[in-house]
Write a protein that holds these residues in place. Sequence first.
Motif, mmCIF file in Angstrom:
data_model
loop_
_atom_site.group_PDB
_atom_site.id
_atom_site.type_symbol
_atom_site.label_atom_id
_atom_site.label_comp_id
_atom_site.label_asym_id
_atom_site.label_seq_id
_atom_site.Cartn_x
_atom_site.Cartn_y
_atom_site.Cartn_z
ATOM 1 N N SER A 70 0.822 -1.443 -0.231
ATOM 2 C CA SER A 70 0.189 -0.356 -0.136
ATOM 3 C C SER A 70 1.207 0.588 -0.166
ATOM 4 N N PRO A 71 1.167 2.035 -1.555
ATOM 5 C CA PRO A 71 2.090 2.706 -1.478
ATOM 6 C C PRO A 71 1.394 4.154 -0.819
ATOM 7 N N ASN A 72 2.086 4.890 -0.494
ATOM 8 C CA ASN A 72 1.781 6.282 -0.479
ATOM 9 C C ASN A 72 -0.149 6.970 -0.011
ATOM 10 N N ILE A 91 6.004 2.463 1.454
ATOM 11 C CA ILE A 91 4.600 2.046 0.871
ATOM 12 C C ILE A 91 4.301 1.041 2.289
ATOM 13 N N SER A 92 3.257 1.027 2.951
ATOM 14 C CA SER A 92 3.734 -0.023 4.069
ATOM 15 C C SER A 92 3.110 -1.886 3.227
ATOM 16 N N ILE A 93 4.253 -2.562 4.008
ATOM 17 C CA ILE A 93 4.222 -4.215 3.424
ATOM 18 C C ILE A 93 3.441 -5.191 4.642
ATOM 19 N N ALA A 229 0.365 5.957 6.693
ATOM 20 C CA ALA A 229 0.803 5.115 7.862
ATOM 21 C C ALA A 229 0.761 4.161 8.235
ATOM 22 N N HIS A 230 1.428 3.173 8.382
ATOM 23 C CA HIS A 230 0.909 1.221 8.992
ATOM 24 C C HIS A 230 2.475 0.747 9.184
#
Length: 272
Positions: A70-72, A91-93, A229-230
């Motif tokens: 999940s970018p940006n 990017i959230s991975i 952010a995550h």
Amino acid sequence: MIIPKTSEEIELMREAALIVSRTLGLLAKEVKPGVTTLQLDKIAEEFIRDNDAVPGFLGLYDFPNTLCMSPNAQVVHGIPNNTPLKEGDIISIDCGAVKNGFYGDHAYTFKIGEVSPEVDKLLRVTKESLYVGIRELRTGKRTGDVGYAIQQHCEKEGYGVVRELVGHGLGRTMHEDPEMPNYGRRGKGKKIVEGMTVAIEPMINLGTRRIEQLADGWTILTLDRKPSAHFEHNVAVVDGKPELLSTFGYIYEALGIESDEEKEFRQKELVL
């Protein structure tokens, strides 16, 4: 119904969690401008299977891939694709794996090269809030205490705390009781009990807390298209206190970062 785990089950869960931690550490070396999220997804699937585990997300609720990427402005549940990452992205991975019959499930938001100061601060504060929340995971307290701590830490900086998506219990299935919201009121929610195992995962937006879902049925974006952010850890309640099952240590090792942020949440030192 909350399903407390025995000490033996918690150690099996730690093995599953550390498969995910090692996967994220491997990906940390590969996250750079020009790489695609599909390329990263393939690396992750191969590594998980090579370590006698099974991708936890692939096929779960019909999700098509190993990783949520999940970018940006994407909050969570982004589907890997062929679009290359570029300088200044985040990017959230989010990765899951099943080993010993138990799930590991955690996430980290990576910077692609240099990012703006306001985005850098968003990532820092969101990760801080993760540990602020974990600190509240003690017997006798309630899930609302965890959510309240996260919410206050982030909202004082003007950030939006997502309401529709929450953390969760974790065990032989990906989603168990209790839900772990990133907002709440002290003294409210389900009581925290010995042996409880959960995924705590602040999802924090630079702007509005409001979100929307794309037509693909998965991807969640911020309504104002500002970054999100995550960060996510797996945590057990052991001897009345939070015990980390996952680690960002492999990520930090890959990126050359020194940190003692996890030290207070381990009863014995984790050897990477």
